[in-house]
Scaffold this active site. Structure first.
Site, short mmCIF file in Angstrom:
data_model
loop_
_atom_site.label_atom_id
_atom_site.label_comp_id
_atom_site.label_asym_id
_atom_site.label_seq_id
_atom_site.Cartn_x
_atom_site.Cartn_y
_atom_site.Cartn_z
N ASN A 129 76.54 22.29 -51.13
CA ASN A 129 75.98 22.84 -52.09
C ASN A 129 75.69 23.94 -51.85
OD1 ASN A 129 74.86 24.25 -54.61
ND2 ASN A 129 74.33 21.87 -55.28
N PRO A 130 76.13 25.42 -51.34
CA PRO A 130 75.90 26.42 -51.53
C PRO A 130 74.57 27.62 -51.92
CG PRO A 130 77.27 27.39 -52.54
CD PRO A 130 77.35 25.15 -52.41
N THR A 131 74.14 26.84 -53.27
CA THR A 131 72.56 27.18 -53.82
C THR A 131 71.65 25.82 -53.63
OG1 THR A 131 73.58 26.71 -55.56
CG2 THR A 131 74.27 28.57 -55.10
N SER A 132 72.08 24.82 -52.76
CA SER A 132 70.62 23.46 -52.59
C SER A 132 69.61 24.79 -52.11
CB SER A 132 71.36 22.68 -53.06
OG SER A 132 70.37 21.79 -52.48
N GLY A 133 68.38 24.57 -52.58
CA GLY A 133 67.15 23.84 -51.18
C GLY A 133 67.14 26.00 -50.77
N THR A 160 65.82 18.87 -54.49
CA THR A 160 64.24 18.89 -55.16
C THR A 160 63.32 17.81 -54.82
OG1 THR A 160 64.54 21.04 -56.53
CG2 THR A 160 62.64 19.49 -57.76
N ASP A 214 70.36 15.33 -54.30
CA ASP A 214 71.21 14.12 -55.62
C ASP A 214 71.88 14.37 -56.36
OD1 ASP A 214 68.87 12.73 -53.70
OD2 ASP A 214 67.52 12.53 -55.48
N GLU A 262 70.00 12.79 -63.78
CA GLU A 262 71.17 13.23 -64.84
C GLU A 262 71.63 12.59 -66.26
OE1 GLU A 262 71.31 16.60 -64.37
OE2 GLU A 262 70.42 17.26 -62.40
N GLU A 307 77.97 13.56 -56.72
CA GLU A 307 79.05 13.31 -57.38
C GLU A 307 80.40 13.02 -56.32
OE1 GLU A 307 81.50 17.39 -58.71
OE2 GLU A 307 79.24 17.34 -59.41
#
Length: 340
Positions: free
Chosen positions: A12-16, A97, A71, A281, A76
């Site tokens: 995921n390129p946007t995570s953290g 997170t 997570d 989720e 996924e």
């Protein structure tokens, strides 16, 4: 001739704060040094992007699939692999997170390089995986009740900026609104019928960053730790939270049902909607059947007998300790205000 092992990195390129995006090349080099022919896939905003790629990689014969992100990304990827008859090994690089699953497997958080190096230790656990609604898999927890609603009500921007602090602040805010709901819950040992305010079906011992909610949870025994909170009284809830923070002493409290079971069926006995939270989720509404698939996916983990301090005493751990203390103080302040 020895078979060439193949690995697929799904990140995921946007995570953290885009930490994984900045370290992809180095992670690929590390995996190559362990003998894997490695390629990478960057997830997109398209629905089920990580899930679909994980399924494709598994069917294409990849030996290892690495999920890099929070997570949600890990969940996924698991959902892409879990339904298949032949499943590759999995590894995780946690950059999100909460990182509950990473805590359970003792994977360094927020450090993609160190997390990737765990694969080189070649230590694997055949992990239990949960399934809900006969189609949706989860790796850490299924939950329902008032406090689980905070997962939906904390804005994504606040989750990214403040992490646990955003969740805990919202948790304190929601405490006065906790309600009991009449339910029928069927499990391996019988049937519970009564009112509960919260339900937790945990696979690991780490829930929301705290490792004392299900302190004796096993990763590979084929059992959920089912926790039913049988009170909605605010003073009693505050007391139970204190017991959780005090070493998991809540499990022996009379207001708690603490059950080990491989299957759970949750049936509401009122028209009130009950949303089911799967790994943080929204997963669907009750009624729901939960099944534990024992030893379903093999995950790389750090299984050495080393202390948490020696393993990952990083800035995140220190921050979590401070946040836990803050939460305790806020709960105590709420308790005092109610008594006045």
């Amino acid at each position: 001739m020895k078979k060439q092992l193949k690995a697929r990195l799904i990140y995921n390129p946007t995570s953290g704060q885009e930490i994984m995006k900045k370290n992809v090349a180095e992670v690929l080099n590390i995996l190559e040094s362990y003998g894997y022919e490695t390629s990478a896939f960057q997830t997109t905003p398209e629905e089920n992007s990580a899930k679909n790629e994980a399924a494709r990689a598994a069917k294409a014969g990849f030996d290892l699939v690495i999920a890099a992100g929070g997570d949600g990304t890990i969940n996924e990827v698991v959902n892409g692999i879990a339904p298949l008859p032949k499943r590759p090994k999995m590894a995780i690089i946690p950059t999100g997170t909460t990182n509950d699953f990473a805590r359970a497997l003792k994977i360094p958080r927020g450090n993609p390089i160190e997390a990737a190096k765990i694969i080189g230790k070649n230590q694997v656990i055949a992990m239990d995986i949960g399934r809900a609604y006969e189609k949706t898999y989860f790796i850490n927890i299924a939950a329902a009740g008032s406090l689980t609603e905070l997962t939906y009500s904390v804005p994504s921007q606040l989750k990214t900026m403040f992490g646990y602090l955003a969740y805990l602040a919202k948790g304190v805010e929601l405490l006065p609104r906790i309600k009991n709901v009449p339910l029928k819950i069927t499990h391996d040992n019988g049937v519970f019928e009564g009112k509960v305010s919260m339900i937790f079906a945990a696979i690991t011992n780490s829930v929301g960053g705290f490792e004392q909610i299900a302190p004796d949870a096993k990763l590979d025994d084929g059992l959920f730790t089912l926790i039913l909170v049988k009170t909605a009284n605010l003073f009693e809830i505050v007391h139970l939270i204190r017991l959780v923070l005090d070493g998991g002493k809540h499990i022996n409290d009379r207001r708690i049902e603490y059950i080990k079971t491989s299957k759970i069926e949750i049936e509401p006995k009122s028209k009130q909607r009950m949303m089911i939270n799967l790994d943080g989720e929204y997963g669907g509404d009750a009624p729901v059947k939960l099944e534990n698939f024992k030893n379903h996916i093999r995950f790389f983990a750090d299984t050495d007998e080393i202390s948490d301090d020696a393993l990952v005493l990083d800035t995140e751990d220190l921050a979590l300790e401070a946040i836990a203390q803050k939460f305790t103080h806020e709960v105590e302040d709420l308790d005092q205000n109610l008594e006045e």
